[in-house]
Every structure is written in structure tokens, then in C-alpha cells.
Design a protein around this motif. Structure first.
Motif, PDB file in Angstrom:
ATOM      1  N   ILE A 259      74.413  20.263  96.684  1.00 40.07           N
ATOM      2  CA  ILE A 259      75.177  20.596  95.478  1.00 40.07           C
ATOM      3  C   ILE A 259      75.270  19.389  94.552  1.00 40.07           C
ATOM      4  CG2 ILE A 259      77.441  21.308  94.608  1.00 40.07           C
ATOM      5  CD1 ILE A 259      77.805  22.886  97.206  1.00 40.07           C
TER       6      ILE A 259
ATOM      7  N   TYR B 252      76.659  20.012 101.050  1.00 35.67           N
ATOM      8  CA  TYR B 252      77.372  19.434  99.912  1.00 35.67           C
ATOM      9  C   TYR B 252      76.476  18.449  99.151  1.00 35.67           C
ATOM     10  CZ  TYR B 252      81.932  21.408 101.120  1.00 35.67           C
ATOM     11  OH  TYR B 252      82.977  22.266 101.356  1.00 35.67           O
TER      12      TYR B 252
ATOM     13  N   CYS C   7      73.751  19.187  90.755  1.00 41.40           N
ATOM     14  CA  CYS C   7      74.561  18.857  89.569  1.00 41.40           C
ATOM     15  C   CYS C   7      73.955  17.695  88.793  1.00 41.40           C
ATOM     16  CB  CYS C   7      75.992  18.519  89.997  1.00 41.40           C
ATOM     17  SG  CYS C   7      76.933  19.911  90.645  1.00 41.40           S
TER      18      CYS C   7
END
Length: 301
Positions: free
Chosen positions: A188, A185, A192
Motif C-alpha cells: 500500500i 501494508y 501511494c
């Protein structure tokens, strides 16, 4: 848009201070509302501050505010920045870190959603908006950005590769301290963040500026003294006025675009500036160190 640019340039100090405050709020919201409640880590020194805070809690039973750690960990980095990158960028970056620290301590931790993926994406996007804003106005959010920039100047490695290695360490440590799902996570979230920053500002991107003004001689002289880039002067004629003028064409990095626009509109508020993306540049295009040497040469003349 032109009116907004004029207001921004005339109120540069106020604008930058607003950016400092907005960045602090965005970073605090990203950490306290999205990332920390989901046990997901941010990029750079914010992520390291999260890891250190978690280590104090897990191994020593102590609660240390992430905002305090962000400020403390940045202190030695700013000393390096002052020596290597200059005073103005360091001062604004320092104010940004103070803003981030204060708002992270003020804004309480609160979870909007229990969905880890939504928290991950939202947290990365929000903190990326703040980091991108800072870069647009010529300073950083401090931390590992400064370290990467300084190391790149001394080793010849790219800033992007150094930032990747630094953030890879955060991912590995988060996986070891918590679990590897958390590390995934975190990847990610960092992805972003980098995507938003790249969309808002990338120093390696080149832009071609076409400047049309009745004060082209003054603008040319100002650019020559402030921005060490070559210029090409093209003959032009107004389609409606039929007046002859000079078109200034030059290629700048996106990092220099704000300074160029500010300089032009300080001289001629009615100037017409057309900015187009440049795919590639062949020939001499000075890097930052070469620009610095060029400025020194101009000052000694």
C-alpha cells in the motif's frame, strides 16, 4: 503562475537547492514519523535501508541509523550514475541523498497515530511528494531509480517493470523478516508513492507546446541547439493586435518540459506558452540514447 515560473528559472540553483532540502525533510518525516514506527517499509533504497537496519537489530542486537545506511548504500550507485547518466543529475541526486540522510538522523522517531493504515498511506504520500519534486527538476532521489534507469538502457526493459521487480523484493523480504501483514501494508505504501510521483511527473508522458513570441526566430534557434526535438512553424496573427507572428509547435516528453519553459522565458519573458497533454505520438520521437547521438552530431558540425 507565469511570474512564479520566471522567478524559478532566474533562480534555478537556489530553487533546486530548496528542492533538495525539502525532499530530505519529507523523506525523513515519512520514515521517522510514519513508516518506521508502524514497521512498514518504503520503496527503493529507503526500504532496503530500513530492512538492513532491522536485520542489524534483530540478528546482531546492533542499532544502526537508517539515515547512515541510506547514504552508505547510495555510494556505489552514484559511481554508476556518474559514468552512465552524467554529472549534473548525479550531483543533485547526491545532494538529495545527503539531505535525506542528515534529516533522517536529525528528526527523531515519533508516532503520531497507532493506526497502521494511516501511517502507511501518509508515509507513502509524503515520500512520493519529495520524489516527484526531484523528477520535476531533472534529478532523482538516488538509489534504485538510478539502477533501473541504467539497466533499462542496456537491456531494453522498461524502467517501470524494473522498479516493480526491485520493490517486489523489498515486499518479499519484509514479509519473511516480520510478517505478511507487514508486507501487505508495504504494498500500500509503495502504491501511494508511485501514484503521487505519476501525478507530479512521468517521463513517458508527452506534451504538445504552442509557443507564441515576438522573438520566435531566437527561440527556435535556442530550442534547436538545446532540445533535439522537431518543430513545426505555424503562421499566426494576434486577435487584438492584428500583428503577424510565428507559432512554434513541438512535442516533448514531460521530463523535458521544465527545460523548454526555462529556455523560452530566458529569451522572452512575455512569451505565451500553451501546454496540452498528448495522448499518443505516431512517427519518429527520439528516445534518450537517440537524443544523445543527435547532440553529438550537432557538436561535430
Amino acid at each position: 503562475m507565469q511570474t512564479n515560473l520566471k522567478w524559478t528559472f532566474k533562480n534555478e540553483l537556489l530553487t533546486k537547492l530548496i528542492v533538495v532540502v525539502v525532499t530530505g525533510i519529507l523523506a525523513a518525516v515519512s520514515l521517522n514519523i510514519f513508516l518506521i514506527p508502524a514497521n512498514v517499509f518504503s520503496a527503493g533504497l529507503n526500504g532496503i535501508a530500513q530492512l538492513v537496519s532491522g536485520a542489524f537489530d534483530m540478528y546482531l542486537g546492533m542499532t544502526v541509523n537508517t539515515g547512515i545506511l541510506i547514504f552508505v548504500l547510495n555510494i556505489p550507485i552514484f559511481l554508476i550514475s556518474w559514468l552512465k547518466l552524467g554529472k549534473e543529475a548525479t550531483v543533485y541526486s547526491f545532494l538529495t541523498v545527503v539531505s535525506m540522510s542528515v534529516f533522517t538522523m536529525i528528526i527523531p522517531q515519533y508516532s503520531i497515530t497507532d493506526n497502521v493504515l494511516l501511517n502507511t498511506v501518509a508515509g507513502g504520500v509524503v515520500v512520493g511528494l519529495g520524489a516527484g519534486l526531484c523528477l520535476v527538476f531533472g534529478f532523482t532521489t538516488g538509489g534504485l531509480d538510478i539502477i533501473a534507469l541504467v539497466v533499462a538502457k542496456t537491456t531494453g526493459k522498461t524502467v517501470g517493470s524494473l522498479l516493480f521487480l526491485q520493490n517486489l523484493l523489498i515486499i518479499l523480504v519484509s514479509g519473511l523478516m516480520y510478517d505478511w501483514e507487514t508486507a501487505l501494508y508495504t504494498i500500500i505504501s509503495i502504491f501511494c508513492l508511485t501514484q503521487i510521483v505519476d501525478k507530479m511527473h512521468t517521463g513517458s508522458q508527452k506534451m504538445t507546446a504552442f509557443i507564441i513570441s515576438s522573438k520566435s526566430d531566437e527561440i527556435k534557434a535556442a530550442i534547436h541547439s538545446a532540445i533535439p526535438r522537431g518543430m513545426t512553424l505555424l503562421p499566426g496573427r494576434g486577435g487584438f493586435t492584428n500583428k503577424e507572428n510565428t507559432v512554434i509547435m513541438m512535442v516533448v516528453s514531460k521530463y523535458e518540459l521544465y527545460d523548454l519553459e526555462k529556455l523560452v522565458y530566458e529569451i522572452d519573458e512575455n512569451a505565451f506558452v500553451n501546454i496540452v497533454p498528448t495522448q499518443s505520438v505516431m512517427g519518429q520521437f527520439l528516445n534518450e540514447d537517440q537524443q544523445r547521438e543527435h547532440r553529438k552530431a550537432l557538436q561535430t558540425k
